[in-house]
Design an enzyme around this catalytic site. Structure first.
Site, PDB file in Angstrom:
ATOM      1  CB  SER A 164      85.633  28.017  24.041  1.00  0.00           C
ATOM      2  OG  SER A 164      85.777  26.865  24.842  1.00  0.00           O
ATOM      3  CG  ASN A 203      89.663  16.071  21.200  1.00  0.00           C
ATOM      4  OD1 ASN A 203      89.735  17.203  21.696  1.00  0.00           O
ATOM      5  ND2 ASN A 203      90.704  15.469  20.659  1.00  0.00           N
ATOM      6  CB  THR A 246      54.928  35.326 -13.179  1.00  0.00           C
ATOM      7  OG1 THR A 246      54.370  35.965 -14.326  1.00  0.00           O
ATOM      8  CG2 THR A 246      54.091  34.101 -12.811  1.00  0.00           C
ATOM      9  CG  HIS A 247      58.361  37.811 -14.751  1.00  0.00           C
ATOM     10  ND1 HIS A 247      59.645  37.369 -14.931  1.00  0.00           N
ATOM     11  CD2 HIS A 247      57.543  36.902 -15.353  1.00  0.00           C
ATOM     12  CE1 HIS A 247      59.617  36.240 -15.638  1.00  0.00           C
ATOM     13  NE2 HIS A 247      58.359  35.926 -15.898  1.00  0.00           N
ATOM     14  CB  SER A 282      58.347  57.266  10.831  1.00  0.00           C
ATOM     15  OG  SER A 282      59.189  58.393  10.749  1.00  0.00           O
ATOM     16  CE  LYS A 332      57.129  55.761   6.447  1.00  0.00           C
ATOM     17  NZ  LYS A 332      57.153  55.056   5.162  1.00  0.00           N
ATOM     18  CG  ASN A 367      57.326  52.320   8.485  1.00  0.00           C
ATOM     19  OD1 ASN A 367      56.668  52.705   7.512  1.00  0.00           O
ATOM     20  ND2 ASN A 367      58.078  53.135   9.197  1.00  0.00           N
ATOM     21  CD  GLU A 426      60.844  47.101   6.420  1.00  0.00           C
ATOM     22  OE1 GLU A 426      60.111  47.723   5.657  1.00  0.00           O
ATOM     23  OE2 GLU A 426      61.432  47.633   7.385  1.00  0.00           O
ATOM     24  CE1 TYR A 465      88.211  19.885  19.004  1.00  0.00           C
ATOM     25  CE2 TYR A 465      90.497  20.444  19.423  1.00  0.00           C
ATOM     26  CZ  TYR A 465      89.149  20.763  19.483  1.00  0.00           C
ATOM     27  OH  TYR A 465      88.753  21.964  19.996  1.00  0.00           O
ATOM     28  CD  GLN A 494      87.793  26.996  21.791  1.00  0.00           C
ATOM     29  OE1 GLN A 494      88.210  26.055  22.439  1.00  0.00           O
ATOM     30  NE2 GLN A 494      88.338  28.196  21.885  1.00  0.00           N
TER      31      GLN A 494
HETATM   32  N1  ARG Z   1      86.896  24.015  23.860  1.00  0.00           N
HETATM   33  C1  ARG Z   1      87.227  22.995  22.937  1.00  0.00           C
HETATM   34  C2  ARG Z   1      86.275  23.047  21.731  1.00  0.00           C
HETATM   35  O1  ARG Z   1      85.282  23.660  21.827  1.00  0.00           O
HETATM   36  C3  ARG Z   1      87.123  21.657  23.598  1.00  0.00           C
HETATM   37  C4  ARG Z   1      87.998  20.613  23.008  1.00  0.00           C
HETATM   38  C5  ARG Z   1      89.431  20.890  23.336  1.00  0.00           C
HETATM   39  N2  ARG Z   1      90.238  19.837  22.817  1.00  0.00           N
HETATM   40  C6  ARG Z   1      91.567  19.961  22.635  1.00  0.00           C
HETATM   41  N3  ARG Z   1      92.158  18.933  22.140  1.00  0.00           N
HETATM   42  N4  ARG Z   1      92.183  21.061  22.897  1.00  0.00           N
HETATM   43  O2  ARG Z   1      86.546  22.469  20.702  1.00  0.00           O
END
Ligand code: ARG
Length: 491
Positions: free
Chosen positions: A27, A110, A155-156, A275, A281, A283, A288, A315, A320
């Site tokens: 990650s 964790n 309304t509507h 445009s 135009k 817009n 949007e 966990y 992640q």
């Molecule tokens: N990168 C992990 C996450 O975002 C961190 C926690 C990892 N913990 C583990 N027990 N592998 O959740």
């Protein structure tokens, strides 16, 4: 060098150095969003470990100096790894040797990641809340200028009753005000520290969870250590709040788009686009995109809920995948809120077109029925007379013809003249859109006096919310300063 762990990283030893799935596991790239958070969490944890005599003061100083160095080098310089937590620890060990590994005493990734997510999300919630304040101010400022600007109410999407631009805009201020409230509620439940829960089952070390919470600006701890690492309902709440806010914004954007179409409103060039082929135009693209942001936010909420559904304690790595999208959507929501505020603040309302349209489609019909009911007729009979007449009234702004048509309808329905019940003058007033609006002075109604009083209450509600946000921000700033001072005493 990762002495003690060479040739792997701090956490992954040889056996788990990763094969084809290495990148899938990591990650690190997404963790850029929590790089600053992780450094703060590391610092608070190390300071607490030193205070509790779990690591020596000197070691704490070396770790804290290394962290400063890692921060200066930036997220981009972290070596490949499973995540930012591991990569920072590796970077610290690379700088000071195996003593760097003491940083991870009495914690787990964790509780660490759960703390980082909350730390980062606080900023997002405050930033979006601040954007809602600016939008509410823009709506209220514009309303102040248009308390007496009559316009059609729908309304509507059919002309229903005349109202004013102020009343219409303040309806959105009310809704966005509730969104500010939801953001602050979400903030207060987010702002609790999971740190010290370790993997999920606590630790034998004599840690002080309240101290790390305090150093990180949290209002307290998430007590149960299994809950602390597992809970992501604060992400559900944030994503739901973002979704709700964008749905409200999408309604505002849609109304303004329809109004530009009807010539009621002209957006400032800064909030319009053109445009590439049709030179004439102008817009409402920004609106949007604001309307479209709701799709992203709803999708994100669905994604968060789906990822969390059925996850067992404590966990699981699925977690992640949950938070990065919430941070991203926070940015989208903030931008959409800013743009909506800017578009409202700079748009020109065409008061003449609006007031000419205010009476279209016999929008004063309800007021006429109300007048007859006030004169003593049962409302249902009054409704029947006006409905009978309405079929042959195209343009109620021709007051004389309308009055005659209504009188004929009364003869048809009641067998007597309308003018046995009401004065011609009162009837003509009821047919005037501005007078019609002015008569509807019930609580929360559009009568100018009622709206002026509402604006005074709105002003003070906005000020109260703005100071609630500022208080929370000040709390974070103070905690950051305390942590910096503590860190400085070690290095
Ligand atoms: N990168 C992990 C996450 O975002 C961190 C926690 C990892 N913990 C583990 N027990 N592998 O959740």
């Amino acid at each position: 060098m990762t002495d003690g762990n060479a040739p792997g990283t701090a956490v992954r030893r040889d056996r788990f150095s990763g094969g084809p799935a290495r990148e899938f596991l990591s990650s690190l790239a997404a963790d850029e969003a929590i790089f600053a958070a992780d450094l703060a969490v590391d610092r608070a944890h190390v300071v607490m470990l030193a205070e509790q005599d779990i690591v020596e003061t000197e070691t704490a100083g070396a770790i804290l100096s290394a962290l400063a160095d890692v921060e200066a080098a930036g997220h981009g310089t972290l070596s490949e790894g499973e995540d930012v937590h591991e990569a920072i620890e590796t970077a610290v060990i690379d700088r000071i040797g195996t003593d760097g590994g003491r940083m991870h005493t009495a914690r787990s990734r964790n509780d660490e990641v759960a703390t980082c997510i909350r730390y980062r999300l606080r900023e997002d919630l405050l930033a979006v809340a601040e954007a809602t304040i600016a939008l509410r101010e823009a709506l209220t400022e514009t309303a102040r200028d248009h308390v007496a600007t009559t316009m059609p109410g729908y309304t509507h999407l059919q002309p229903a009753q005349p109202t004013t631009v102020a009343h219409h805009l303040l309806s959105y201020e009310s809704a966005i005000g509730r969104e500010t409230g939801r953001l602050l509620d979400a903030y207060d439940r987010t702002n609790r520290s999971p740190l010290g829960a370790a993997a999920f089952a606590g630790t034998p070390f004599a840690i002080d969870r309240k101290r790390t919470a305090e150093l990180l600006g949290f209002d307290g701890i998430v007590e149960n250590s299994m809950d602390a690492v597992s809970a992501r309902d604060f992400l559900v709440e944030a994503a739901a709040t973002f979704a709700s806010l964008t749905v409200t914004l999408s309604g505002l954007a849609e109304d303004l788009i329809v109004f530009t179409n009807k010539g009621f409103l002209e957006l400032d060039d800064d909030y319009a686009s053109t445009s590439s082929i049709m030179p004439q135009k102008k817009n409402p693209d920004t609106l949007e995109l604001t309307r479209g942001a709701a799709g992203d936010a709803i999708g994100e909420l669905t994604g968060v809920l789906t990822a969390l559904k059925g996850l067992p304690r404590a966990y699981n790595r699925d977690l992640q995948r949950v938070h990065p999208g919430v941070f991203e959507i926070a940015g989208v929501v903030r931008d959409a809120t800013d743009v909506a505020g800017g578009a409202v603040a700079t748009a020109e309302w065409n008061t003449e077109t609006l007031s000419a349209a205010a009476g279209e489609g016999f929008s004063t019909a309800t007021g006429v029925a109300d007048l007859l009911a006030m004169a003593g007729l049962p409302f249902r009979s009054a409704h029947e007379i006006v409905a009978h007449a309405a079929a042959s009234i195209d343009d109620a702004t021709d007051v004389e013809t309308t009055a005659a048509t209504l009188d004929a309808a009364a003869e048809d329905v009641l067998g007597e003249s309308l003018f046995g019940y009401v004065d011609r003058e009162d009837l003509e007033r009821a047919l005037d859109p501005a007078a019609s609006v002015a008569s509807r002075d019930s609580a929360g109604g559009p009568a100018p006096g009622t709206v002026e009083a509402a604006i005074r209450r709105v002003d003070s509600a906005i000020a109260t919310d703005a100071s609630s946000i500022a208080d929370r921000r000040d709390g974070l700033t103070e905690a950051t300063e305390t942590l910096e001072a503590e860190v400085a005493s070690y290095v």
